[in-house]
Write a protein that holds these residues in place. Structure first.
Motif, PDB file in Angstrom:
ATOM      1  N   THR A 284     -32.583 -31.438 114.415  1.00 55.52           N
ATOM      2  CA  THR A 284     -32.552 -32.720 113.698  1.00 55.52           C
ATOM      3  C   THR A 284     -31.306 -33.541 114.005  1.00 55.52           C
ATOM      4  OG1 THR A 284     -31.612 -31.595 111.818  1.00 55.52           O
ATOM      5  CG2 THR A 284     -33.977 -32.032 111.741  1.00 55.52           C
ATOM      6  N   GLY A 285     -30.303 -32.907 114.576  1.00 54.63           N
ATOM      7  CA  GLY A 285     -29.060 -33.647 114.796  1.00 54.63           C
ATOM      8  C   GLY A 285     -28.528 -33.445 116.198  1.00 54.63           C
ATOM      9  N   VAL A 286     -27.372 -34.034 116.441  1.00 55.40           N
ATOM     10  CA  VAL A 286     -26.664 -33.832 117.708  1.00 55.40           C
ATOM     11  C   VAL A 286     -25.414 -33.033 117.407  1.00 55.40           C
ATOM     12  CG1 VAL A 286     -25.242 -35.022 119.417  1.00 55.40           C
ATOM     13  CG2 VAL A 286     -27.538 -35.862 118.919  1.00 55.40           C
ATOM     14  N   TRP A 287     -25.323 -31.862 117.978  1.00 55.48           N
ATOM     15  CA  TRP A 287     -24.155 -31.000 117.778  1.00 55.48           C
ATOM     16  C   TRP A 287     -23.587 -30.726 119.160  1.00 55.48           C
ATOM     17  CZ3 TRP A 287     -25.177 -32.311 113.196  1.00 55.48           C
ATOM     18  CH2 TRP A 287     -26.408 -32.096 112.596  1.00 55.48           C
ATOM     19  N   MET A 288     -22.490 -31.390 119.486  1.00 51.88           N
ATOM     20  CA  MET A 288     -22.010 -31.242 120.868  1.00 51.88           C
ATOM     21  C   MET A 288     -20.481 -31.266 120.957  1.00 51.88           C
ATOM     22  SD  MET A 288     -23.000 -34.957 122.446  1.00 51.88           S
ATOM     23  CE  MET A 288     -22.013 -36.431 122.152  1.00 51.88           C
ATOM     24  N   SER A 289     -19.976 -30.629 122.015  1.00 54.17           N
ATOM     25  CA  SER A 289     -18.526 -30.603 122.269  1.00 54.17           C
ATOM     26  C   SER A 289     -18.293 -30.978 123.723  1.00 54.17           C
ATOM     27  CB  SER A 289     -17.959 -29.208 122.021  1.00 54.17           C
ATOM     28  OG  SER A 289     -18.189 -28.812 120.691  1.00 54.17           O
TER      29      SER A 289
ATOM     30  N   ILE B 241     -22.665 -45.087 107.357  1.00 55.06           N
ATOM     31  CA  ILE B 241     -23.671 -46.156 107.280  1.00 55.06           C
ATOM     32  C   ILE B 241     -24.009 -46.272 105.798  1.00 55.06           C
ATOM     33  CG2 ILE B 241     -26.008 -46.879 107.879  1.00 55.06           C
ATOM     34  CD1 ILE B 241     -25.718 -45.363 110.506  1.00 55.06           C
ATOM     35  N   ASN B 242     -23.952 -47.472 105.287  1.00 58.08           N
ATOM     36  CA  ASN B 242     -24.148 -47.695 103.843  1.00 58.08           C
ATOM     37  C   ASN B 242     -23.252 -46.771 103.023  1.00 58.08           C
ATOM     38  OD1 ASN B 242     -26.135 -49.504 104.624  1.00 58.08           O
ATOM     39  ND2 ASN B 242     -27.749 -47.947 104.529  1.00 58.08           N
ATOM     40  N   ARG B 243     -22.033 -46.600 103.491  1.00 56.27           N
ATOM     41  CA  ARG B 243     -21.000 -45.800 102.806  1.00 56.27           C
ATOM     42  C   ARG B 243     -21.297 -44.298 102.784  1.00 56.27           C
ATOM     43  NH1 ARG B 243     -16.767 -48.413  99.435  1.00 56.27           N
ATOM     44  NH2 ARG B 243     -16.520 -50.307 100.609  1.00 56.27           N
ATOM     45  N   LYS B 244     -22.316 -43.854 103.514  1.00 57.09           N
ATOM     46  CA  LYS B 244     -22.584 -42.410 103.590  1.00 57.09           C
ATOM     47  C   LYS B 244     -22.312 -41.926 105.012  1.00 57.09           C
ATOM     48  CE  LYS B 244     -26.082 -41.883 100.010  1.00 57.09           C
ATOM     49  NZ  LYS B 244     -27.437 -41.376  99.752  1.00 57.09           N
ATOM     50  N   LYS B 245     -21.905 -40.655 105.105  1.00 56.09           N
ATOM     51  CA  LYS B 245     -21.455 -40.155 106.414  1.00 56.09           C
ATOM     52  C   LYS B 245     -22.633 -39.797 107.314  1.00 56.09           C
ATOM     53  CE  LYS B 245     -18.200 -36.719 108.154  1.00 56.09           C
ATOM     54  NZ  LYS B 245     -16.929 -36.062 107.852  1.00 56.09           N
ATOM     55  N   VAL B 246     -22.588 -40.345 108.528  1.00 55.14           N
ATOM     56  CA  VAL B 246     -23.647 -40.056 109.495  1.00 55.14           C
ATOM     57  C   VAL B 246     -23.103 -39.216 110.656  1.00 55.14           C
ATOM     58  CG1 VAL B 246     -23.405 -42.157 110.908  1.00 55.14           C
ATOM     59  CG2 VAL B 246     -25.649 -41.140 110.607  1.00 55.14           C
ATOM     60  N   THR B 247     -21.796 -39.281 110.856  1.00 56.80           N
ATOM     61  CA  THR B 247     -21.186 -38.558 111.984  1.00 56.80           C
ATOM     62  C   THR B 247     -19.766 -38.121 111.644  1.00 56.80           C
ATOM     63  OG1 THR B 247     -22.441 -39.734 113.676  1.00 56.80           O
ATOM     64  CG2 THR B 247     -20.346 -38.850 114.370  1.00 56.80           C
ATOM     65  N   GLY B 248     -19.431 -36.924 112.112  1.00 58.34           N
ATOM     66  CA  GLY B 248     -18.051 -36.446 111.996  1.00 58.34           C
ATOM     67  C   GLY B 248     -17.545 -36.024 113.365  1.00 58.34           C
TER      68      GLY B 248
ATOM     69  N   ILE C 259     -23.649 -37.973  99.734  1.00 58.44           N
ATOM     70  CA  ILE C 259     -22.587 -38.431 100.642  1.00 58.44           C
ATOM     71  C   ILE C 259     -22.990 -38.457 102.119  1.00 58.44           C
ATOM     72  CG2 ILE C 259     -20.572 -37.889  99.188  1.00 58.44           C
ATOM     73  CD1 ILE C 259     -20.389 -35.203 100.651  1.00 58.44           C
ATOM     74  N   ALA C 260     -24.158 -37.872 102.424  1.00 58.25           N
ATOM     75  CA  ALA C 260     -24.570 -37.825 103.844  1.00 58.25           C
ATOM     76  C   ALA C 260     -25.830 -38.646 104.075  1.00 58.25           C
ATOM     77  CB  ALA C 260     -24.821 -36.372 104.256  1.00 58.25           C
ATOM     78  N   THR C 261     -25.949 -39.165 105.283  1.00 56.21           N
ATOM     79  CA  THR C 261     -27.172 -39.860 105.666  1.00 56.21           C
ATOM     80  C   THR C 261     -27.465 -39.532 107.123  1.00 56.21           C
ATOM     81  OG1 THR C 261     -28.305 -42.005 105.614  1.00 56.21           O
ATOM     82  CG2 THR C 261     -26.054 -42.028 106.420  1.00 56.21           C
ATOM     83  N   SER C 262     -28.608 -40.009 107.603  1.00 54.39           N
ATOM     84  CA  SER C 262     -28.948 -39.824 109.017  1.00 54.39           C
ATOM     85  C   SER C 262     -29.398 -41.169 109.579  1.00 54.39           C
ATOM     86  CB  SER C 262     -30.078 -38.796 109.163  1.00 54.39           C
ATOM     87  OG  SER C 262     -31.301 -39.363 108.732  1.00 54.39           O
ATOM     88  N   LEU C 263     -29.472 -41.260 110.886  1.00 53.02           N
ATOM     89  CA  LEU C 263     -29.948 -42.513 111.497  1.00 53.02           C
ATOM     90  C   LEU C 263     -31.379 -42.799 111.068  1.00 53.02           C
ATOM     91  CD1 LEU C 263     -28.573 -42.416 115.162  1.00 53.02           C
ATOM     92  CD2 LEU C 263     -27.577 -43.463 113.131  1.00 53.02           C
ATOM     93  N   ALA C 264     -32.205 -41.729 110.923  1.00 48.38           N
ATOM     94  CA  ALA C 264     -33.604 -41.930 110.526  1.00 48.38           C
ATOM     95  C   ALA C 264     -33.692 -42.449 109.093  1.00 48.38           C
ATOM     96  CB  ALA C 264     -34.376 -40.630 110.678  1.00 48.38           C
TER      97      ALA C 264
ATOM     98  N   ILE D 119     -29.200 -37.157 112.780  1.00 46.45           N
ATOM     99  CA  ILE D 119     -30.120 -38.107 113.438  1.00 46.45           C
ATOM    100  C   ILE D 119     -31.458 -38.212 112.699  1.00 46.45           C
ATOM    101  CG2 ILE D 119     -31.223 -38.781 115.610  1.00 46.45           C
ATOM    102  CD1 ILE D 119     -28.243 -38.629 115.977  1.00 46.45           C
ATOM    103  N   ASN D 120     -32.202 -37.111 112.630  1.00 47.03           N
ATOM    104  CA  ASN D 120     -33.574 -37.243 112.120  1.00 47.03           C
ATOM    105  C   ASN D 120     -33.815 -36.525 110.796  1.00 47.03           C
ATOM    106  OD1 ASN D 120     -34.473 -38.952 114.182  1.00 47.03           O
ATOM    107  ND2 ASN D 120     -34.788 -37.217 115.568  1.00 47.03           N
ATOM    108  N   GLN D 121     -32.761 -36.172 110.076  1.00 42.91           N
ATOM    109  CA  GLN D 121     -32.971 -35.537 108.768  1.00 42.91           C
ATOM    110  C   GLN D 121     -33.543 -36.526 107.759  1.00 42.91           C
ATOM    111  OE1 GLN D 121     -29.988 -35.455 110.425  1.00 42.91           O
ATOM    112  NE2 GLN D 121     -28.941 -33.510 110.126  1.00 42.91           N
ATOM    113  N   LYS D 122     -34.383 -36.002 106.861  1.00 36.24           N
ATOM    114  CA  LYS D 122     -34.779 -36.777 105.681  1.00 36.24           C
ATOM    115  C   LYS D 122     -33.726 -36.500 104.604  1.00 36.24           C
ATOM    116  CE  LYS D 122     -38.989 -34.839 105.418  1.00 36.24           C
ATOM    117  NZ  LYS D 122     -38.998 -33.932 106.548  1.00 36.24           N
TER     118      LYS D 122
END
Ligand code: BTN
Length: 325
Positions: free
Chosen positions: A135-140, A185-192, A229-234, A215-218
């Motif tokens: 559902t997300g992007v986890w990368m280094s 986005i809208n004051r909620k965290k989408v990326t760290g 406190i968290a959101t996703s792009l979807a 990215i795609n979490q509901k």
């Protein structure tokens, strides 16, 4: 790490950009026989690619599987160094640990470690980072800049700008940055973003930039403590998004900004960062290990340090803190 042949095959399809490319052209590009090309294409098919083959025309890729394997990332990736080597895993403890290991083994600059899920994802300040599967992007990402140790935090800010630009480019959304590296986005965290260094005295061996993107979490997919406190792009944009596309876009933006940074220094990056920053000029609360300071966020220094002016007009330099806006 995927084989060089596979990288070249994907490069060949990328260059063809959705049109047919003959078996002979692919063979010449890779430097192998046409039988070997056929075998590699069969491998792609078993991984979920739909590859059309037409006599006298050649091959073209119709659809790619919805994963973030090296192929998905590299198909259409227009970078010179970032993501040219991709280390993909289905499930890991944390991509940071793998990136550190690869870096120690001499992995080239731009090497990317990406996973479908992390079982022990790491956030800033030793916090866990929730990283569920697919559902997300986890990368280094491994960078090897020739900069002094104290300038390394600038790269975290640079990465935050790259993420904002990438999101803006593929969605209608308007993300903002909360110092030092939270994308909201809208004051909620989408990326760290978590930046770790490998260094000896003042010499940096590598900077490992870990980026975690929802990215795609509901909304109900998040654990209870993250719901508010968290959101996703979807969630924010109302539609699912290709994670591979997001990774490509982040890598392309990051590379462009990194080149700018190496050529012209931090100043242009600082300007961009400030243009995306939430709460500059406004009152915020910074909780450091020692104290809580309430004050006006004035901006950042050339080293990426946050400047906070308290009610008495005293300006505090904030190196590490939790910010409440
Ligand atoms: C933060 O606390 O805001 C930083 C979160 C960073 C998460 C990413 S996900 C990819 C990489 N691997 C990790 O374990 N952490 C970073």
């Amino acid at each position: 790490m995927q084989s060089d042949v596979r990288t070249k095959l994907i490069e060949a399809f990328s260059t063809a950009n959705g049109t047919f490319i003959s078996g002979q052209q692919i063979a010449d590009y890779i430097g192998c026989s046409r039988t070997a090309v056929w075998k590699h294409i069969e491998d792609l098919r078993t991984e979920g690619y739909v590859v059309e083959a037409v006599r006298n025309k050649g091959y073209r890729i119709i659809t790619t599987p919805e994963k973030v394997t090296a192929n998905e990332i590299q198909l259409g990736l227009q970078t010179k160094i970032l993501g040219k080597k991709v280390h993909y895993e289905e499930s890991v403890e944390t991509t940071q640990k793998i990136a550190h290991k690869l870096s120690n083994e001499g992995a080239p600059e731009g090497t990317l470690v990406v996973a479908e899920e992390q079982k022990g994802g790491k956030g800033r300040l030793m916090r866990p980072w929730y990283s569920p599967k697919y559902t997300g992007v986890w990368m280094s990402l491994i960078l090897r800049p020739s900069i002094p140790f104290h300038q390394a935090p600038q790269l975290t800010l640079l990465a935050a700008v790259a993420v904002v630009q990438a999101i803006e480019n593929i969605t209608e959304l308007k993300p903002q940055i909360k110092w030092p590296n939270d994308i909201l986005i809208n004051r909620k965290k989408v990326t760290g973003i978590l930046t770790e260094l490998q260094a000896e005295s003042d010499r940096i061996h590598s900077v490992i930039i870990g980026i975690g993107m929802n990215i795609n979490q509901k909304q109900t997919d998040f654990p209870e403590e993250l719901q508010d406190i968290a959101t996703s792009l979807a969630i924010a944009g109302g539609q699912n998004i290709s994670r591979a596309k997001v990774i490509q876009e982040v890598l392309m933006r990051l590379e462009a900004l990194y080149e700018l940074y190496l050529a012209e220094g931090f100043l242009p990056i600082k300007g961009l960062w400030e243009s995306y920053a939430v709460s500059l000029g406004q009152e915020i609360k910074a909780t450091t290990v020692n104290e809580t300071i309430v004050g006006k966020a004035l901006g950042i220094t050339d080293a990426g340090v946050l400047l906070l002016e308290d009610q008495n007009g005293k300006v505090h330099s904030i190196y590490s803190a939790d910010i409440h806006i």
